[in-house]
Write an enzyme that holds these catalytic residues in place. Structure first.
Site, PDB file in Angstrom:
ATOM      1  N   THR A 230     -18.155  54.568  12.784  1.00  0.00           N
ATOM      2  CA  THR A 230     -17.705  54.839  11.410  1.00  0.00           C
ATOM      3  C   THR A 230     -18.721  54.322  10.395  1.00  0.00           C
ATOM      4  O   THR A 230     -19.052  55.007   9.419  1.00  0.00           O
ATOM      5  CB  THR A 230     -16.367  54.144  11.100  1.00  0.00           C
ATOM      6  OG1 THR A 230     -15.457  54.417  12.148  1.00  0.00           O
ATOM      7  CG2 THR A 230     -15.793  54.649   9.790  1.00  0.00           C
TER       8      THR A 230
ATOM      9  N   HIS B 187      -7.448  56.879  15.885  1.00  0.00           N
ATOM     10  CA  HIS B 187      -8.522  56.138  16.550  1.00  0.00           C
ATOM     11  C   HIS B 187      -8.155  55.963  18.018  1.00  0.00           C
ATOM     12  O   HIS B 187      -6.999  55.751  18.341  1.00  0.00           O
ATOM     13  CB  HIS B 187      -8.704  54.769  15.886  1.00  0.00           C
ATOM     14  CG  HIS B 187      -9.978  54.072  16.285  1.00  0.00           C
ATOM     15  ND1 HIS B 187     -10.187  53.572  17.544  1.00  0.00           N
ATOM     16  CD2 HIS B 187     -11.103  53.823  15.582  1.00  0.00           C
ATOM     17  CE1 HIS B 187     -11.395  53.036  17.602  1.00  0.00           C
ATOM     18  NE2 HIS B 187     -11.974  53.175  16.431  1.00  0.00           N
TER      19      HIS B 187
ATOM     20  N   ASP C  20     -15.545  61.381  10.689  1.00  0.00           N
ATOM     21  CA  ASP C  20     -16.622  60.378  10.757  1.00  0.00           C
ATOM     22  C   ASP C  20     -17.521  60.519  11.979  1.00  0.00           C
ATOM     23  O   ASP C  20     -18.725  60.326  11.909  1.00  0.00           O
ATOM     24  CB  ASP C  20     -16.061  58.945  10.616  1.00  0.00           C
ATOM     25  CG  ASP C  20     -15.130  58.531  11.747  1.00  0.00           C
ATOM     26  OD1 ASP C  20     -14.733  59.385  12.561  1.00  0.00           O
ATOM     27  OD2 ASP C  20     -14.788  57.327  11.799  1.00  0.00           O
TER      28      ASP C  20
HETATM   29  C1  GP9 Z   1     -12.569  50.216  11.897  1.00  0.00           C
HETATM   30  C2  GP9 Z   1     -12.641  51.675  11.836  1.00  0.00           C
HETATM   31  C3  GP9 Z   1     -12.941  52.243  13.173  1.00  0.00           C
HETATM   32  O1  GP9 Z   1     -12.530  49.591  10.676  1.00  0.00           O
HETATM   33  O2  GP9 Z   1     -13.552  52.074  10.895  1.00  0.00           O
HETATM   34  O3  GP9 Z   1     -14.225  52.015  13.533  1.00  0.00           O
HETATM   35  P1  GP9 Z   1     -14.968  52.850  14.668  1.00  0.00           P
HETATM   36  O4  GP9 Z   1     -14.603  52.240  15.972  1.00  0.00           O
HETATM   37  O5  GP9 Z   1     -14.517  54.259  14.580  1.00  0.00           O
HETATM   38  O6  GP9 Z   1     -16.392  52.701  14.319  1.00  0.00           O
HETATM   39 MN    MN Z   2     -14.488  55.828  13.283  1.00  0.00          MN
END
Ligand code: GP9
Ligand code: MN
Length: 631
Positions: free
Chosen positions: A297, A413, A472
């Site tokens: 992200t 996620h 993302d």
């Molecule tokens: C954590 C969220 C997820 O704050 O941004 O992170 P990722 O694992 O997708 O990099």
């Molecule tokens: Mn992410």
């Protein structure tokens, strides 16, 4: 004292063999390392023994038997821990840990429930050799330790080094310039093994650290020249389309493009986003690629707001948060007096965001503490997306306008957990729980965004804002290729398909504009900053960046992925193969490439490597400290 037992079974040899077998099992069966030919199989087989012998045989230099044993014991334990950490990490990221990432271990702690889903019961077999070695080193110290003469010690060392050199030579034959090109950690691990890879990585890290010290402003001059040559300042017709409006940016966690206008179990996955595709106020980019690397992200944020490439290793958010940047929030503030804020209901230091956001010029970061988080309103990584948006509205209303705000969603996620009552569609049915559960959480985020639009309207903020939604990075890693091919109705996921799966959706919604369309040209996250600045009517001529305004025709026409793969209007390049982008047919394969063959991917590849290294120079050397963008 030393009796003359016949020591034909020294523990350092037996230990090397046991540890070697274990390492091999991990390489061959638990990591998903691609092996193309016999030579690669061979290297992968011998390397574990070479490495473990190199290490365990150092024990012969201890005079005291008990110390020899202790050395072997702890070597096997520490070695196992290193292997295991890598294995767990690999299961999540399909990648090997780098030194910068070791300094981000508090990030890993936050994985919480996802850590458990990465541990398997059969992992226990990975300590069998450690147990045996500990047992023998205690019980059989007399028969399994050695009393070597100086000469024999030296010979042991020489033998271990010779084996290592042999391994390196084979690796160099198999993969010329392995060390200098080192783009791909998998190549390194499969050729020199995980332990040597870590040593190499450590050396590389030290080199990077010294780079800033030796960087100077001349480097910037050359880069400026390159950037100016590549980018024309042609203003697009849409320049200023959203001038003076609030900019609301939604970074949609793990949202891949394949779910858009697609179905699971006969049901639409993203009805709201699908409606935006058709919407007359929305631009939808359907060939838009994420370019994130290890920083996930945070890399996508880095790309979008700086229009610089993320680093090949580690996350720039961590390693280079103290650099000088010229990022979107800062430019919007300087040139158009925008206030700025990030909303993300996760711990502030995750990805070192609290530090990095200051460097990017954000006024405010609404992290975990800004939200009311309870058992009921959270799942997986934290606050669910619906309450997240809901609770953000009051803050948004209090912002001075115009504002630039970024919302980072979380529910979709890995490992894609969701309560029954939040499920509007059923999971898919395949051998991958990850893919199965992905669909309902994607739908949940889709609904959360839909609600957010409505809340913005209720709050009177909608009309005067533009809303950008960007995925993302990928959500389904290649570990789930089998299930993915089943879902997509393909025989298999080829390397070409894999790159195509790196597409994430990009929506730019400008209420009342009536100019919306579906745009199919090749685009990437690096293009976000120049595109948005142009829409906001901000000229930014002195800036240094690598993206393109997506609304002009005179563009570079390629998107570089951080591993050196690329997608251009006509070609797609990955794993040494040049494909026709549209049809997916192979044009040139690395294996039948000779001087006669024309390789249309070659020239683009050269440009890309140059561009990536320029971007790295800027970040590693902190070169923007020498630049003056604002005048
Ligand atoms: C954590 C969220 C997820 O704050 O941004 O992170 P990722 O694992 O997708 O990099
Ligand atoms: Mn992410």
């Amino acid at each position: 004292m030393h009796n003359n037992n016949i020591k034909n079974n020294p523990l350092f040899v037996l230990g090397s063999i046991l540890f070697g077998i274990k390492t091999y099992i991990i390489y061959r069966f638990l990591f998903d390392i691609e092996l193309d030919n016999f030579m690669q199989e061979l290297i992968l087989l011998i390397n574990p023994f070479v490495s473990s012998f190199l290490f365990f045989s150092l024990s012969v230099w201890y005079k005291k038997h008990s110390q020899q044993m202790k050395f072997i014991r702890y070597s096997s334990l520490i070695g196992t821990i290193i292997l295991y950490i890598n294995l767990v990490f690999y299961r999540s990221f399909t990648d090997f840990i780098t030194i910068p990432q070791l300094f981000q271990l508090d990030n890993m702690g936050d994985l919480g429930s996802s850590i458990f889903s990465l541990i398997r019961l059969y992992d226990l077999i990975l300590i069998v050799d450690v147990v045996v070695i500990w047992y023998l080193s205690g019980k059989k110290q007399h028969t399994m330790s050695v009393d070597y003469s100086k000469r024999k010690k030296r010979m042991t060392l020489a033998l271990s080094l010779l084996l290592l050199i042999g391994n390196f030579i084979l690796a160099e034959i198999e993969r010329p310039q392995l060390f200098t090109r080192a783009f791909d950690r998998e190549y390194l691990v499969k050729n020199i093994g995980l332990f040597n890879y870590h040593i190499y990585d450590l050396a590389l890290n030290t080199k990077v650290k010294t780079q800033r010290v030796f960087a100077d402003d001349n480097q910037l001059t050359e880069i400026k020249e390159y950037v100016n040559n590549k980018q024309s300042d042609v203003q697009s017709e849409l320049f200023g389309l959203a001038k003076g409006k609030n900019l609301i940016f939604i970074s949609a966690e793990s949202l891949q493009n394949f779910v858009i206008n697609n179905k699971v179990n006969g049901k639409e996955i993203t009805p709201f986003l699908n409606s935006l595709v058709e919407d007359e106020d929305t631009f939808y980019f359907n060939n838009f690629y994420h370019q994130a690397m290890q920083g996930k992200t945070s890399d996508s944020e880095f790309l979008a707001e700086n229009s610089l490439y993320p680093l090949p290793r580690g996350a720039a958010f961590f390693t280079h948060s103290q650099n000088e940047y010229n990022a979107l929030p800062e430019i919007l503030k300087e040139k158009a007096n925008y206030s700025s804020a990030v909303f993300h209901a996760n711990n502030k230091s995750f990805w070192n965001r609290d530090e990095m956001y200051k460097s990017l010029g954000y006024d405010r970061y609404y992290g975990e503490q800004a939200f009311q988080i309870t058992e009921e309103n959270s799942i997986g990584w934290g606050l669910k997306d619906k309450p997240f948006f809901e609770q953000s509205i009051k803050y948004l209303q209090s912002k001075s306008q115009p504002f630039y705000t970024k919302f980072i969603t979380l529910t979709n996620h890995f490992p894609y957990e969701l309560n029954e009552e939040d499920r509007s569609i059923e999971p898919y049915d395949s051998n991958s729980q990850t893919l199965n559960n992905y669909f309902p959480t994607v739908r949940y985020t889709d609904e959360a965004i839909e609600q957010f639009f409505a809340q913005l309207k209720d709050a009177g903020l909608y009309e005067n804002s533009i809303i950008v939604i960007m995925g993302d990075h990928y959500g389904i890693s290649e570990n789930h290729n089998k299930a993915m091919s089943q879902y997509l109705g393909k025989d298999q996921i080829t390397p070409y398909d894999h790159v195509q799966l790196q597409r994430v959706p990009l929506f730019i919604h400008v209420p009342g504009s009536g100019k919306g369309e579906v745009i199919s040209r090749v685009a990437g996250q690096i293009d976000i900053k120049p595109t948005l600045l142009s829409l906001m009517g901000i000229k930014n001529e002195r800036d240094i960046y690598f993206g393109n305004n997506l609304f002009i025709n005179d563009r570079k026409g390629f998107v570089a992925l951080r591993n050196g793969d690329f997608i251009s209007e006509n070609y797609l390049y990955t794993e040494g193969v040049c494909y026709d982008r549209q049809s997916g047919e192979t044009i040139v394969d690395k294996n039948d490439l000779d001087n006669e063959t024309e390789n249309p991917c070659g020239p683009i590849q050269e440009k890309i490597l140059k561009e990536l290294s320029y971007s790295d120079e800027i970040v590693y050397g902190d070169l923007f400290r020498y630049a003056n963008f604002m005048k």
